[in-house]
Design an enzyme around this catalytic site. Structure first.
Site, mmCIF file in Angstrom:
data_model
loop_
_atom_site.group_PDB
_atom_site.id
_atom_site.type_symbol
_atom_site.label_atom_id
_atom_site.label_comp_id
_atom_site.label_asym_id
_atom_site.label_seq_id
_atom_site.Cartn_x
_atom_site.Cartn_y
_atom_site.Cartn_z
ATOM 1 N N ARG A 38 0.821 -1.213 0.000
ATOM 2 C CA ARG A 38 0.000 0.000 0.000
ATOM 3 C C ARG A 38 0.854 1.262 0.000
ATOM 4 N NH1 ARG A 38 -2.909 -0.763 5.442
ATOM 5 N NH2 ARG A 38 -0.788 -1.451 5.869
ATOM 6 N N LYS A 54 13.520 24.250 18.198
ATOM 7 C CA LYS A 54 12.591 23.801 17.170
ATOM 8 C C LYS A 54 12.896 22.382 16.732
ATOM 9 C CE LYS A 54 14.925 26.891 14.051
ATOM 10 N NZ LYS A 54 14.731 28.027 13.191
ATOM 11 N N HIS A 77 19.911 28.869 11.739
ATOM 12 C CA HIS A 77 19.358 27.765 10.967
ATOM 13 C C HIS A 77 19.022 28.253 9.561
ATOM 14 C CE1 HIS A 77 15.765 25.393 9.570
ATOM 15 N NE2 HIS A 77 16.680 24.452 9.740
ATOM 16 N N TYR A 87 8.174 23.041 10.757
ATOM 17 C CA TYR A 87 8.868 23.473 11.965
ATOM 18 C C TYR A 87 7.895 23.384 13.130
ATOM 19 C CZ TYR A 87 11.012 26.322 8.240
ATOM 20 O OH TYR A 87 11.565 26.773 7.085
ATOM 21 N N HIS A 121 18.911 32.125 9.959
ATOM 22 C CA HIS A 121 18.070 32.819 10.924
ATOM 23 C C HIS A 121 18.279 32.296 12.336
ATOM 24 C CE1 HIS A 121 15.180 32.943 7.274
ATOM 25 N NE2 HIS A 121 16.046 33.934 7.212
ATOM 26 N N ASP A 123 3.343 25.415 15.108
ATOM 27 C CA ASP A 123 3.799 24.671 13.935
ATOM 28 C C ASP A 123 3.741 25.586 12.718
ATOM 29 O OD1 ASP A 123 3.951 22.439 15.522
ATOM 30 O OD2 ASP A 123 2.604 21.218 14.330
ATOM 31 N N ARG A 171 16.836 29.611 2.395
ATOM 32 C CA ARG A 171 16.179 30.341 3.481
ATOM 33 C C ARG A 171 17.145 30.307 4.657
ATOM 34 N NH1 ARG A 171 10.379 30.906 2.891
ATOM 35 N NH2 ARG A 171 9.664 29.785 1.054
#
Length: 190
Positions: free
Chosen positions: A23, A81, A128, A141, A72, A58, A69
């Site tokens: 499946r 996180k 990050h 996140y 940060h 979230d 990205r």
């Protein structure tokens, strides 16, 4: 679920073991009891205050191939996180900015994807960022504090002191990320 310690102090990588049949597959991507147990081992040696029940928010991002990205972080008490790639693959990078840490200034990269389903625990005190490696990549996140834009900090993804080895040519970054300061500027302001 397999748990690995990273080279960076207090960072953990949780990799599920999916059940596969004709499946498709089923996997549990997070187990609070296992998470708390693994972090309690870290707490014995250092103060790592996060518990599974501490995560309150979230978020999800979708990026196209080559998009970066980051990098940060948060000032103040930071933010812990859990990060995972639910679709596609990303080259995920952490840099330890905790001056008291044995891995201060060290970076480490991880490949997060929708094959291994690994979940990366990032304690507070890290920069990050990531680069999408597939045509699209969704990153999820789970964060332990509400977002406060006044505490946002960033270092340019292309900073020469960090010299992050992005695996693909960078196709796009946000205006904010393009204008981010340097590692030296962050260290001077802290």
């Amino acid at each position: 679920m397999r748990v690995e310690t990273a080279e960076l102090a207090d960072v953990l990588l949780f990799t599920p073991e999916p059940f596969r049949d004709e499946r498709g597959l089923f996997t549990r991507t997070f187990e609070s009891r296992l998470f708390d147990s693994e972090l309690s081992k870290s707490r014995q040696n250092r103060r790592v205050p996060t518990r599974a029940s501490d995560f309150i928010e979230d978020s999800q991002s979708r990026s196209n191939r080559g998009v970066v990205r980051g990098m940060h972080g948060r000032s103040g008490r930071g933010e812990a996180k859990l990060v995972r790639c639910s679709h596609g693959a990303v080259f995920d990078v952490l840099v330890d900015i905790r001056r008291e840490s044995p891995t201060f200034g060290v970076q480490q990269a991880f490949t997060l994807d929708d094959v291994a389903f690994a979940l990366l625990y990032v304690p507070s005190g890290f920069l990050h960022g990531f680069q999408a490696l597939t045509p699209t990549a969704d990153v999820c996140y789970r964060i332990d504090r509400e977002h406060d834009p006044r505490e946002d900090i960033a270092v340019a993804y292309s900073d020469s002191e960090l010299a992050i080895p992005w695996p693909l040519p960078v196709s796009h970054v946000s205006t904010r990320d393009a204008a981010a300061g340097s590692w030296s500027q962050l260290m001077e302001s802290a």
